[in-house]
Design an enzyme around this catalytic site. Sequence first.
Site, PDB file in Angstrom:
ATOM      1  N   SER A  24       5.650 -12.256   4.663  1.00 29.86           N
ATOM      2  CA  SER A  24       6.704 -12.159   5.669  1.00 29.86           C
ATOM      3  C   SER A  24       7.590 -13.398   5.777  1.00 29.86           C
ATOM      4  O   SER A  24       8.680 -13.318   6.331  1.00 29.86           O
ATOM      5  CB  SER A  24       6.110 -11.842   7.047  1.00 29.86           C
ATOM      6  OG  SER A  24       5.429 -12.949   7.568  1.00 29.86           O
ATOM      7  N   LYS A  32       6.077 -17.190  12.246  1.00 25.48           N
ATOM      8  CA  LYS A  32       7.456 -16.696  12.118  1.00 25.48           C
ATOM      9  C   LYS A  32       8.412 -17.809  12.519  1.00 25.48           C
ATOM     10  O   LYS A  32       8.018 -18.848  13.024  1.00 25.48           O
ATOM     11  CB  LYS A  32       7.708 -15.492  13.044  1.00 25.48           C
ATOM     12  CG  LYS A  32       6.742 -14.340  12.904  1.00 25.48           C
ATOM     13  CD  LYS A  32       6.885 -13.585  11.615  1.00 25.48           C
ATOM     14  CE  LYS A  32       5.874 -12.447  11.573  1.00 25.48           C
ATOM     15  NZ  LYS A  32       5.686 -11.931  10.257  1.00 25.48           N
TER      16      LYS A  32
END
Length: 183
Positions: free
Chosen positions: A26, A94
């Site tokens: 990701s 993230k």
Amino acid sequence: MLLLALLVAILVKVFLVQAFFIPSESMIPTLEIDDRVLVSRIAYLFDGPDRGEVIVFDMPMEYEDPPEPIWESMVRHVVEAVGIRVARVEDLIKRVIAVGGDRLEVRNNRVIVNGLVLDEPYVPPGARMADLGPTYIPDGHVWVMGDNRDNSRDSRSFGPVPVDTIVGRAFIRFWPLSRLDGL
């Protein structure tokens, strides 16, 4: 002496710096699968995260692991602290895209925060994003997205992340040594 070293390792992990491994794609190209990063657990003691920072936070899914006996928990923390075993995937990593009070939109494959298009050199060329918003980020929350926008479960799926669930700020990729670099 070994006991003292283990105690220091645990205290460092709990209060100062913790190592995390990257389990998914990701955050490609910034972070590859199996990269290791160090996360400052004290980075946000006096001020919240800023846009662009890479953070680790508690997984927002609503589930609970079964209770772990104290002895097993202590052993697990020791082997994770000294790097013998990597931590369970209980946390996500993230990039902060927007903070409390911001207005966020995704239009024509561009992220717009407070009316300004973000410059995102960390997003791979050709990445695609569905239109979204406008979304207002509540105070005490951040909006996070993976750099690999085509393959990231992030705030587009689970919404804004409460600041009090942030573990810390990732500040260096230390493994593999060939990719040693600040974040």
